[in-house]
Design a protein around this motif. Structure first.
Motif, PDB file in Angstrom:
ATOM      1  N   ASP A 120     -87.534 -33.907  -6.469  1.00 18.82           N
ATOM      2  CA  ASP A 120     -87.733 -35.299  -6.788  1.00 18.82           C
ATOM      3  C   ASP A 120     -88.123 -35.300  -8.149  1.00 18.82           C
ATOM      4  O   ASP A 120     -89.606 -34.837  -8.334  1.00 18.82           O
ATOM      5  N   LYS A 141     -89.031 -34.855  -2.056  1.00 25.26           N
ATOM      6  CA  LYS A 141     -88.500 -36.301  -1.936  1.00 25.26           C
ATOM      7  C   LYS A 141     -89.539 -37.282  -1.439  1.00 25.26           C
ATOM      8  O   LYS A 141     -90.512 -36.966  -0.646  1.00 25.26           O
ATOM      9  N   PHE A 143     -90.968 -41.170  -0.476  1.00 20.60           N
ATOM     10  CA  PHE A 143     -90.224 -42.028   0.262  1.00 20.60           C
ATOM     11  C   PHE A 143     -91.555 -43.219   0.481  1.00 20.60           C
ATOM     12  O   PHE A 143     -92.588 -42.934   0.368  1.00 20.60           O
ATOM     13  N   VAL A 334     -77.860 -42.962   1.208  1.00 21.93           N
ATOM     14  CA  VAL A 334     -78.616 -44.238   1.573  1.00 21.93           C
ATOM     15  C   VAL A 334     -78.042 -45.134   2.687  1.00 21.93           C
ATOM     16  O   VAL A 334     -76.979 -44.982   2.999  1.00 21.93           O
ATOM     17  N   ASN A 351     -86.201 -45.112   0.102  1.00 20.07           N
ATOM     18  CA  ASN A 351     -85.709 -44.010   0.555  1.00 20.07           C
ATOM     19  C   ASN A 351     -85.934 -43.939   2.157  1.00 20.07           C
ATOM     20  O   ASN A 351     -86.107 -42.893   2.896  1.00 20.07           O
TER      21      ASN A 351
END
Length: 475
Positions: A120, A141, A143, A334, A351
């Protein structure tokens, strides 16, 4: 810090029988001191590594005594199979603190994400999920969650709650360490958005018999737009909520209208070829959604409801596992949940998911706004509407959202766009008010789709953020 196998989570509680023994008490205190020192060091290193050029920074890994350089991209085929792994968590706590617990792992269908952009680069979100193989970061990632939003409400000062949350990653070939971290709310010396502090870690063995291989629901999937291989595109999935078995034709028509509206606006209009779009026919026993303040309760597949945090227009899904279980057989990047209801409202969480109703006169405008939250990490720019949050942003810290600023680390936002002279002050400037706060938070333009549904378009700052996110998935 990944000494626990799948099924065992690291905690602070010690069996009471051991506490009766002086030896174990001493050992507990010693271990606690070393763990605390390691966490402080990890947080300090992570906080230092929050600059926009994350690819070349350092971070802390499973052994926080060392520094590790994060490569721009891990080699997918070295670390992962073509499948997807779902990691289910329970997040619990109150306004002052939170804990995370592993609740399950599930092997699912094909991984739809990029095989190039595994690390990320944005560091957006209230949480960071990392996957380590030894000293190598192989996936990450950021979120956000509905639980974190709830923690800013008055109720969170009076009672503790637990929410479930799922995170997806490529399925590992070998044993890995997963780490979940929360964003630190204190400012660093630069005033930049806080770093991340680890709240959970464990080792995951992909061959463990307790990694679920349960078959996914056999729902029909309808392609609406096919632009290329899913690993090189943004794979948008529309999910039916509150549509009965006889209403799927209506669901498909609604999805096409949402899709057409999205691609009528920039920058999506110019980037349409970078998207694949599909719809999954999740069948509900009843039509509609819950509207608790009106005494309306419906039996639907995802258990969506209005009146989230006692705000009549805030439509969400509190039970995240109901979403995860129903999309277990569908590749996606998504999610947008289409709710078969005429009432105005929606929601979007970075996310995690976005959702909105299909039958209101402003449904398409709400879709564009909420998708901005969930896909690009854009923050709300309005500050006069009723919200449940209290002091959502600390004005001593630069927020992580790319379209709002407290001017504490403005050079990482749109200062370069102002300095370029390409836009006049009416298009790219500094306007006070945003993020639910009239003072101390600023936006770049007087009006934008992240402020009102009547704005003609997304401002240039938001458009740049959206384009960057599309590039992340596609290039």
């Amino acid at each position: 810090m990944c000494n626990n196998a799948f099924g065992l989570s690291r905690g602070v509680a010690v069996n009471s029988e051991l506490m009766q023994n002086d030896y174990f008490r001493t050992m507990k205190h010693t271990i606690f001191i070393f763990a605390a020192a390691a966490l402080i060091l990890a947080s300090a290193v992570r906080a230092w590594a929050q600059g926009p050029d994350y690819d070349t920074q350092f971070t802390s890994g499973p052994d926080s005594e060392q520094d590790f350089v994060i490569s721009k991209s891990a080699d997918y085929d070295t670390w992962f199979t073509s499948d997807r792994l779902r990691v289910d968590f329970i997040l619990a706590g109150d306004a002052d603190s939170q804990q995370a617990y592993l609740s399950g792992l599930r092997k699912e269908c094909a991984w739809a994400g990029s095989r190039e952009s595994l690390i990320d680069p944005f560091r957006y979100g209230e949480y960071m999920f990392e996957v380590w193989s030894g000293d190598t970061l192989v996936y990450s990632k950021g979120f956000s969650t509905l639980f974190q939003e709830w923690r800013t409400t008055p109720e969170a000062r009076e009672v503790s709650r637990a929410y479930n949350q799922s995170v997806w990653m490529p399925f590992p070939k070998n044993e890995v360490c997963i780490i979940l971290s929360e964003r630190v709310k204190e400012a660093g010396e630069s005033g930049a958005a806080g770093g991340f502090r680890e709240i959970f870690s464990c080792t995951v063995d992909p061959g463990n018999a307790l990694v679920s291989r349960e078959a996914a629901p056999d729902y029909a999937i309808t392609p609406l737009l096919v632009s290329g291989e899913m690993g090189n595109k943004v794979d948008l999935l529309f999910v039916a909520e509150g549509y009965t078995v006889g209403q799927m034709d209506k669901f498909h028509k609604d999805c096409r209208k949402f899709m057409e509206y999205l691609f009528s606006m920039e920058p999506y209009k110019s980037r349409m070829d970078d998207f694949n779009v599909s719809a999954v026919d999740v069948v509900s026993p009843e039509q509609g959604t819950d509207i608790p303040d009106l005494g309306i309760w419906k039996h639907t597949a995802l258990n969506s409801h209005f009146y989230t945090f006692y705000i009549d227009r805030y439509l969400t899904v509190t039970d995240y596992k109901s979403i995860a279980d129903n999309v277990a057989g569908v590749p996606f990047d998504v999610i947008f949940i289409v709710v078969n209801e005429e009432k105005y409202g929606g929601g979007g969480i970075y996310n995690s998911y976005a959702l909105g109703t299909s039958g209101d006169g402003l449904s398409y405008q709400v879709f564009a706004h909420e998708f901005g939250h969930s896909f690009a990490g854009l923050g709300d720019e309005y500050f006069t509407s009723d919200v449940a949050y209290e002091n959502y942003y600390n004005t001593d810290i630069e927020p992580w959202e790319p379209n709002i600023t407290t001017l504490k680390a403005f050079e990482g936002k749109w200062k370069d766009m102002i300095d370029s002279g390409e836009w006049d002050e009416g298009q790219v400037g500094i306007h006070e008010g945003g993020g639910y706060m009239a003072k101390g938070v600023y936006r770049s333009r007087e009006d934008c789709r992240m402020r009102t549904n009547t704005a003609p378009d997304f401002c240039p700052v938001c458009q740049r953020a959206i384009n960057r996110m599309i590039d992340y998935y596609c290039r």
